[in-house]
Motif scaffolding. Structure first.
Motif, PDB file in Angstrom:
ATOM      1  N   UNK A 255       0.810  -1.100   0.101  1.00 23.58           N
ATOM      2  CA  UNK A 255      -0.024  -0.034   0.043  1.00 23.58           C
ATOM      3  C   UNK A 255       0.811   1.198  -0.108  1.00 23.58           C
ATOM      4  N   UNK A 256       0.501   2.072  -0.855  1.00 21.55           N
ATOM      5  CA  UNK A 256       1.258   3.410  -0.796  1.00 21.55           C
ATOM      6  C   UNK A 256       0.325   4.749  -0.795  1.00 21.55           C
ATOM      7  N   UNK A 260       3.974  10.603   1.228  1.00 24.80           N
ATOM      8  CA  UNK A 260       4.256   9.607   2.404  1.00 24.80           C
ATOM      9  C   UNK A 260       5.670   9.564   2.438  1.00 24.80           C
ATOM     10  N   UNK A 261       6.344   9.525   3.664  1.00 24.47           N
ATOM     11  CA  UNK A 261       7.883   9.341   3.872  1.00 24.47           C
ATOM     12  C   UNK A 261       8.207   8.228   4.792  1.00 24.47           C
ATOM     13  N   UNK A 269       8.454  -5.708  11.470  1.00 23.81           N
ATOM     14  CA  UNK A 269       8.674  -6.940  11.237  1.00 23.81           C
ATOM     15  C   UNK A 269       7.502  -8.004  10.614  1.00 23.81           C
ATOM     16  N   UNK A 270       6.300  -7.199  10.939  1.00 21.78           N
ATOM     17  CA  UNK A 270       5.055  -7.858  10.274  1.00 21.78           C
ATOM     18  C   UNK A 270       4.867  -7.395   8.845  1.00 21.78           C
ATOM     19  N   UNK A 271       5.641  -6.646   8.279  1.00 20.58           N
ATOM     20  CA  UNK A 271       5.686  -6.313   6.721  1.00 20.58           C
ATOM     21  C   UNK A 271       5.075  -5.120   6.680  1.00 20.58           C
ATOM     22  N   UNK A 272       4.561  -4.333   7.652  1.00 21.32           N
ATOM     23  CA  UNK A 272       3.911  -3.122   7.555  1.00 21.32           C
ATOM     24  C   UNK A 272       5.317  -2.108   7.628  1.00 21.32           C
ATOM     25  N   UNK A 273       4.653  -0.968   7.126  1.00 26.78           N
ATOM     26  CA  UNK A 273       5.763   0.291   7.013  1.00 26.78           C
ATOM     27  C   UNK A 273       5.150   1.585   7.907  1.00 26.78           C
ATOM     28  N   UNK A 274       6.000   2.093   8.768  1.00 28.85           N
ATOM     29  CA  UNK A 274       5.816   3.209   9.282  1.00 28.85           C
ATOM     30  C   UNK A 274       6.090   4.340   8.524  1.00 28.85           C
ATOM     31  N   UNK A 275       4.988   5.379   8.252  1.00 29.22           N
ATOM     32  CA  UNK A 275       5.001   6.413   7.350  1.00 29.22           C
ATOM     33  C   UNK A 275       4.663   7.550   8.132  1.00 29.22           C
ATOM     34  N   UNK A 294      -8.864  -1.553   6.137  1.00 29.10           N
ATOM     35  CA  UNK A 294      -8.002  -2.204   6.973  1.00 29.10           C
ATOM     36  C   UNK A 294      -6.495  -2.305   6.701  1.00 29.10           C
ATOM     37  N   UNK A 295      -6.144  -1.713   5.541  1.00 28.04           N
ATOM     38  CA  UNK A 295      -4.576  -1.623   5.161  1.00 28.04           C
ATOM     39  C   UNK A 295      -3.887  -0.436   5.833  1.00 28.04           C
ATOM     40  N   UNK A 296      -4.562   0.224   6.692  1.00 25.58           N
ATOM     41  CA  UNK A 296      -3.949   1.618   7.368  1.00 25.58           C
ATOM     42  C   UNK A 296      -4.282   1.633   8.756  1.00 25.58           C
ATOM     43  N   UNK A 297      -3.331   1.840   9.560  1.00 22.92           N
ATOM     44  CA  UNK A 297      -3.491   2.284  11.029  1.00 22.92           C
ATOM     45  C   UNK A 297      -2.938   3.501  11.239  1.00 22.92           C
TER      46      UNK A 297
END
Length: 328
Positions: A255-256, A260-261, A269-275, A294-297
């Motif tokens: 997801x992009x 976003x930076x 570790x879970x494959x998610x990216x902090x942006x 559900x693709x964003x938190x």
């Protein structure tokens, strides 16, 4: 290539008249020393090009000299026909003029170049406005364009977003810009930017004046004004003012988000990216982020996270009841 640059110098001097070495260097994006060498090469080839010293000096072609060399390459010919935008030209009342000009240019091209531009016209069509946006009604576009061309002052009733919404403005229209299917007029003093479709009334004369109603007031367009440079700076300033806040989010793999930076430069570790994402407001970000489901938190700011949590809870309650009813 040097040959292309020499042709460009000829065409610049032919269309603009006297130009200094510094002006030619800026236009061609080369050094002044390179311009000096190119001018010497043109002189050696018999081109009647003269240089005058002094504050008002510069290079010029002998009066009456015209080169018949077009300098069009295959790529340039293709780009010329690809850049022809029939929609905007028609809005300005120039549709037939554009079509006639393209027909004349096509007829003057060698057979090989004609084949290339025909392929471009048959394979590419530019339609800038978005799918879900109705075309803006711009009944005063022709009048504004005429005023831009003839340096005429306009008096307008303009609708803006804040109170008082309808205001009277005196406009010195410097230029028109088409952005994403919407017309804007850049006008002095200032200058400032106005949406043409938000002009409610327009007259070329001051309605409070006691003079004849068909009289025109003219203005002097600033010689140093550069429409393209102004618009670039205007867009940059607009985005700087628009995105005043920032949100920290976690995005699911793949997801992009625009602008976003990455916060830590690595995937968790879970494959998610902090942006880190610039946002216009909590209200605007709330709607935009909910689209990702559900693709964003959302982690910050707290008020945005809390608002999304409340919305999700309300949705869960609403659709939970529906699922319960259907299960019975």
């Amino acid at each position: 290539m040097k040959s292309s640059r020499l042709v460009s110098i000829l065409l610049l001097l032919q269309t603009r008249g006297r130009m200094t070495a510094a002006q030619l260097a800026e236009a061609l994006e080369v050094s002044v020393r390179t311009v000096y060498r190119d001018v010497e090469a043109l002189g050696a080839a018999g081109v009647p090009l003269y240089g005058d010293a002094g504050h008002a000096g510069g290079y010029r072609l002998l009066d009456g000299y015209r080169t018949r060399l077009t300098g069009l390459t295959t790529d340039e010919a293709e780009a010329l026909f690809l850049a022809g935008a029939p929609g905007p030209a028609a809005e300005l009342g120039l549709g037939p003029v554009l079509a006639a000009a393209q027909l004349k240019v096509r007829a003057a091209l060698p057979a090989e170049l004609r084949e290339h531009v025909d392929r471009i016209s048959g394979r590419f069509h530019l339609d800038a406005p978005g799918w879900y946006a109705d075309a803006d009604q711009t009944p005063f576009l022709h009048t504004v364009a005429d005023a831009v061309w003839n340096n005429r002052v306009l008096y307008a009733i303009y609708r803006r977003w804040r109170e008082p919404t309808d205001v009277r403005r005196r406009l010195e229209p410097y230029g028109l810009v088409l952005k994403a299917g919407r017309w804007y007029v850049v006008a002095g003093p200032g200058p400032r930017t106005f949406r043409v479709d938000q002009i409610l009334e327009l007259t070329p004369a001051d309605p409070t004046s006691i003079g004849p109603s068909d009289s025109y007031e003219e203005f002097v367009r600033p010689e140093e004004f550069d429409l393209a440079a102004y618009w670039t700076a205007h867009q940059r300033d607009f985005h700087d003012r628009l995105y005043r806040g920032e949100a920290v989010v976690r995005l699911a793999p793949g997801v992009t988000l625009a602008r976003a930076v990455p916060v830590n430069g690595r995937t968790e570790s879970d494959g998610w990216t902090l942006m880190s994402v610039p946002i216009e407001s909590v209200e605007h970000a709330h709607g935009e982020f909910l689209r990702l489901g559900t693709d964003i938190e959302v982690l910050a700011p707290p008020e945005l996270r809390d608002r999304i949590a409340r919305t999700v809870a309300q949705l869960a309650e609403r659709y939970g009841n529906l699922l319960t009813d259907s299960g019975d």
